[in-house]
Design a protein around this motif. Structure first.
Motif, short mmCIF file in Angstrom:
data_model
loop_
_atom_site.label_atom_id
_atom_site.label_comp_id
_atom_site.label_asym_id
_atom_site.label_seq_id
_atom_site.Cartn_x
_atom_site.Cartn_y
_atom_site.Cartn_z
N CYS A 9 0.86 -1.19 0.00
CA CYS A 9 0.00 0.00 0.00
C CYS A 9 0.90 1.24 0.00
CB CYS A 9 -0.90 -0.01 1.24
SG CYS A 9 -2.00 1.42 1.37
N VAL A 10 0.73 2.09 -0.97
CA VAL A 10 1.53 3.31 -1.10
C VAL A 10 0.71 4.49 -0.60
CG1 VAL A 10 2.77 4.83 -2.67
CG2 VAL A 10 2.81 2.35 -3.04
N ILE A 11 1.28 5.23 0.37
CA ILE A 11 0.59 6.38 0.96
C ILE A 11 1.43 7.63 0.75
CG2 ILE A 11 -0.43 7.32 3.08
CD1 ILE A 11 -0.44 4.43 4.17
N GLY A 12 0.86 8.63 0.14
CA GLY A 12 1.53 9.91 -0.05
C GLY A 12 0.96 10.94 0.91
N VAL A 13 1.83 11.70 1.55
CA VAL A 13 1.41 12.64 2.60
C VAL A 13 2.03 14.00 2.34
CG1 VAL A 13 1.49 13.12 5.07
CG2 VAL A 13 1.20 10.78 4.29
N ALA A 14 1.23 15.06 2.55
CA ALA A 14 1.73 16.43 2.43
C ALA A 14 1.78 17.04 3.82
CB ALA A 14 0.82 17.25 1.52
N PRO A 15 2.92 16.94 4.52
CA PRO A 15 2.99 17.45 5.90
C PRO A 15 3.04 18.97 5.93
CG PRO A 15 5.15 16.71 5.20
CD PRO A 15 4.20 16.37 4.08
N VAL A 16 2.55 19.54 7.02
CA VAL A 16 2.67 20.99 7.19
C VAL A 16 4.09 21.30 7.66
CG1 VAL A 16 0.25 21.40 7.69
CG2 VAL A 16 1.79 20.82 9.56
N LYS A 17 4.63 22.41 7.18
CA LYS A 17 5.96 22.87 7.58
C LYS A 17 5.80 24.11 8.46
CE LYS A 17 7.75 19.85 4.70
NZ LYS A 17 8.41 20.20 3.45
N PRO A 18 6.70 24.33 9.39
CA PRO A 18 6.58 25.50 10.27
C PRO A 18 6.89 26.79 9.54
CG PRO A 18 8.62 24.33 10.73
CD PRO A 18 7.86 23.49 9.74
N ALA A 19 6.24 27.87 9.97
CA ALA A 19 6.55 29.21 9.43
C ALA A 19 7.78 29.72 10.16
CB ALA A 19 5.36 30.14 9.63
N GLU A 20 8.95 29.25 9.70
CA GLU A 20 10.20 29.58 10.39
C GLU A 20 10.61 31.03 10.14
OE1 GLU A 20 14.59 27.54 11.03
OE2 GLU A 20 13.53 27.24 9.14
N PHE A 21 10.35 31.52 8.96
CA PHE A 21 10.71 32.90 8.60
C PHE A 21 9.42 33.65 8.24
CE2 PHE A 21 14.01 29.97 7.06
CZ PHE A 21 15.04 30.31 7.93
N VAL A 22 9.03 34.55 9.09
CA VAL A 22 7.81 35.34 8.86
C VAL A 22 8.24 36.68 8.26
CG1 VAL A 22 5.78 36.35 9.91
CG2 VAL A 22 6.68 34.19 10.78
N ILE A 23 7.80 36.94 7.05
CA ILE A 23 8.27 38.12 6.30
C ILE A 23 7.09 39.02 5.97
CG2 ILE A 23 9.48 38.91 4.23
CD1 ILE A 23 10.67 35.98 4.13
N PHE A 24 7.15 40.25 6.41
CA PHE A 24 6.15 41.26 6.03
C PHE A 24 6.84 42.26 5.12
CE2 PHE A 24 4.73 39.70 10.19
CZ PHE A 24 3.41 39.37 9.90
N ARG A 25 6.36 42.40 3.91
CA ARG A 25 6.94 43.35 2.95
C ARG A 25 6.07 44.60 2.93
NH1 ARG A 25 8.21 38.48 -0.84
NH2 ARG A 25 10.38 38.12 -0.29
N ILE A 26 6.64 45.72 3.26
CA ILE A 26 5.90 46.97 3.41
C ILE A 26 6.45 48.01 2.43
CG2 ILE A 26 5.23 48.77 5.05
CD1 ILE A 26 5.72 46.78 7.30
N THR A 27 5.56 48.72 1.82
CA THR A 27 5.97 49.79 0.92
C THR A 27 5.06 51.00 1.14
OG1 THR A 27 6.41 50.36 -1.39
CG2 THR A 27 4.45 49.03 -0.94
N GLN A 28 5.49 52.13 0.58
CA GLN A 28 4.65 53.33 0.68
C GLN A 28 3.53 53.27 -0.35
OE1 GLN A 28 6.64 57.08 0.61
NE2 GLN A 28 8.26 56.42 2.03
N LYS A 29 2.38 53.70 0.06
CA LYS A 29 1.25 53.76 -0.86
C LYS A 29 1.00 55.23 -1.21
CE LYS A 29 -3.61 52.48 -1.33
NZ LYS A 29 -4.02 53.79 -1.89
N THR A 30 1.09 55.54 -2.48
CA THR A 30 0.83 56.91 -2.92
C THR A 30 -0.62 57.06 -3.33
OG1 THR A 30 1.42 56.42 -5.20
CG2 THR A 30 3.21 57.10 -3.71
N ARG A 31 -1.08 58.29 -3.40
CA ARG A 31 -2.49 58.55 -3.73
C ARG A 31 -2.79 58.11 -5.16
NH1 ARG A 31 -4.37 64.33 -1.62
NH2 ARG A 31 -6.38 63.36 -2.14
N GLU A 32 -1.75 58.20 -6.07
CA GLU A 32 -2.00 57.81 -7.44
C GLU A 32 -2.23 56.30 -7.56
OE1 GLU A 32 0.27 59.77 -6.39
OE2 GLU A 32 -0.19 61.69 -7.34
N GLU A 33 -1.66 55.58 -6.65
CA GLU A 33 -1.85 54.13 -6.69
C GLU A 33 -3.24 53.74 -6.20
OE1 GLU A 33 2.75 52.71 -5.97
OE2 GLU A 33 1.42 52.95 -4.27
#
Length: 577
Positions: free
Chosen positions: A553-577
């Motif tokens: 019997c062959v079983i394939g599993v997709a395990p969850v991985k930890p969020a080791e590196f939490v990255i927030f990318r922030i930029t300026q929002k201009t009025r034209e955008e």
């Protein structure tokens, strides 16, 4: 097939659905190390609390006598302090450790009984044994027969070979039983005087002569009543004392006939009127730490029930996390890792030598290992020592395994055991900064760090593997959980007819289990089909496999991985955008 021979209604049960599959335990720990007392050969002992550990293995060890090998008791204490539920412990002792015995006392009982402490150590020198006379049976004599035979009221309890005493008017005559049957007792010699007493409250009685042994060690006390030196009797001292957790008693009289002498007098050399006789054990030794070697921890395989050290855990199929607290000899740690890899059902937590705090020194030790079945933690933790009443530094493995157990019970084995507070730790042996962790973390060294306002936390979740697929602790331990659960829950499949009906039942069983695991959050995917797959049947087996009794019997599993590196990318929002 059932037989139907007479007309009637028959009700039968059969299994048609999936067999329920229960998840295996992942939070049971195994520890190996030095202790005050405890067996050094056999199977590891189950410990369910700190008090239980102290009862079985003694208290804390002194730094002067045991040095860096004294940390087992602290590791077990902090395992429970950090949320551990149960563990198994195996004691290790130096090769020159000795049992306490009564042989060095020169007492008379030493020529008849060899009394030794249950296991080596100076703890045995505190054992006291008190022997007092006792009797298991008494009766009155109704009639004197020929040939030293006496008809008695009840011969129950009078065994062949027992020493007996006939008591009348405050005096005792000792004799020996040659036969006892149908309320007729034959003695070795004739009793003197008038022995018949048929009164309702007899003044003359025939009693057996035994002894009771009280064994004391600290707050522990054991009592073994009405024992005999008669080797053929069920109450022979060696048989009765086999249950003791404090001492081992061996009859070394080699079946010697002591004649018509009470066993109390044989042992003590004093008359029964003395009342009691005390035996003190001596000669117990903890051995010298200088005689400890890596081999003592690695253990020896002498066969079932006689293994030592790490090898003793081969007999245990419950433990899933292991450590040898404070022992950082590469030979011992490599042996522990190999043990975990060979069994495939447990995970090793390794300590780094306390004197290796510099990044280069830590990496030197780290580079010895490459395994997905082990994780390494640094630095050592500062905790309070109840023995010396001061703060000391202990290896982190005991606390970390407690955190594994706590995380498993609160979140599940799929949750990385990191970003968790280390309970009971008031400080660290050294404080690493982010730059140093930038070097150590990618190499699989999990640091324990102090953060302002957040306490001391485990700040890493990597194995010592160079294989990127197995770099996270929770992934390896999740697979251990899945493999053990499936193995334990599918024994019913063995020797079943290997056909389509069985394949369908196996698929339903595993599908129900894996779906539950996915719902618990251990697998990736928005649906079970995205989280795992199960293939069984003609796509996984050839006719040769079926002919040779293999179900694949062959079983394939997709395990969850930890969020080791939490990255927030922030930029300026201009009025034209």
């Amino acid at each position: 097939m059932a037989e139907y021979l007479s007309p009637g209604v028959y009700v039968e049960e059969f299994d048609s659905g999936a067999q329920p599959l229960e998840g295996a335990s992942t939070s049971t720990a195994g520890f190996i190390g030095l202790a005050q007392r405890g067996e050094i050969e056999g199977v590891p002992q189950l410990v369910t609390s700190v008090a239980d550990f102290h009862r079985l293995f003694g208290s804390y060890l002194s730094e002067n006598e045991f040095g860096d090998y004294r940390f087992l008791s602290y590791a077990v204490e902090h395992f429970y302090l950090n949320g551990g539920s149960r563990c198994y412990v195996m004691r290790v002792a130096p090769s020159d450790a000795k049992l306490a015995t009564n042989q060095s006392s020169g007492n008379k009982e030493a020529s008849v009984l060899r009394i030794t402490s249950k296991n080596p150590g100076t703890w045995g020198n505190q054992i006291r044994v008190v022997i007092v006379p006792s009797s298991k049976a008494k009766t009155q004599i109704y009639e004197v027969l020929e040939g030293n035979q006496y008809r008695v009221k009840n011969n129950a309890g009078f065994n062949v070979g027992d020493v007996v005493a006939f008591e009348a008017d405050g005096e005792k005559q000792y004799n020996k039983v040659l036969s006892s049957q149908d309320n007729i007792i034959k003695l070795a010699s004739e009793l003197d005087g008038e022995v018949v007493d048929a009164n309702l409250l007899p003044a003359k009685v025939l009693t057996t002569c035994e002894f009771t042994m009280h064994v004391f060690y600290g707050d522990e006390a054991e009592t073994y009543e009405k024992m005999s030196l008669n080797i053929s009797a069920a109450n022979h001292v060696e048989k009765m004392m086999a249950r003791s957790n404090i001492v081992t008693v061996k009859d070394i009289s080699e079946g010697k006939d002591f004649g018509a002498v009470s066993p109390f007098e044989v042992l003590s050399g004093e008359a029964e009127t003395t009342g009691k006789f005390q035996v003190a054990l001596s000669g117990g030794s903890n051995g010298s730490v200088a005689n400890l070697s890596a081999g003592d921890f690695m253990g020896v395989d002498r066969g079932p029930g006689k293994r030592t050290g790490i090898q003793s855990f081969i007999d245990n199929d419950v433990v899933s996390i292991m450590a040898v607290p404070g022992v950082t000899d590469p030979n011992v740690q490599l042996s522990l890792v190999a043990h975990c890899e060979n069994l495939g059902s447990r995970f090793a937590v390794l300590d780094i030598p306390r004197d290796k705090t510099k990044v280069a020194d830590v990496m030197t030790h780290r580079n010895i290992f490459d395994s997905s079945y082990a994780a390494m933690y640094n630095p050592w933790l500062q905790v309070f020592d109840p023995l010396d009443k001061r703060n000391i530094y202990i290896p982190p493995s005991g606390s970390v395994i407690g955190i594994y157990s706590r995380s498993d019970q609160t979140r599940g084995v799929h949750k990385a055991p990191a970003n968790e507070v280390v309970r009971g730790a008031v400080g660290l042996d050294c404080q690493y900064n982010k730059g140093e962790q930038d070097i150590l973390n990618p190499q699989g060294v999990n640091l324990i760090r102090h953060f302002a306002g957040q306490g001391i936390r485990v700040w890493g979740a990597r194995t010592t593997s160079s294989n990127g697929l197995w770099k996270y602790i929770n992934v390896r331990r999740l697979f251990i959980f899945l493999e053990e659960s499936i193995k334990n829950g599918t024994n019913w499949v063995v020797f079943e007819p290997n056909d389509e009906q069985l394949w369908a039942r196996v698929q339903r069983t595993i599908d129900a289990f894996m779906t539950r695991v996915w719902r618990d959050g251990a697998l990736m995917g928005g649906s079970p089909s995205e989280a795992f797959y199960i293939n069984i049947g003609r796509s996984t087996m050839t006719q040769d496999d079926i002919d040779n009794g293999r179900l694949i019997c062959v079983i394939g599993v997709a395990p969850v991985k930890p969020a080791e590196f939490v990255i927030f990318r922030i930029t300026q929002k201009t009025r034209e955008e």
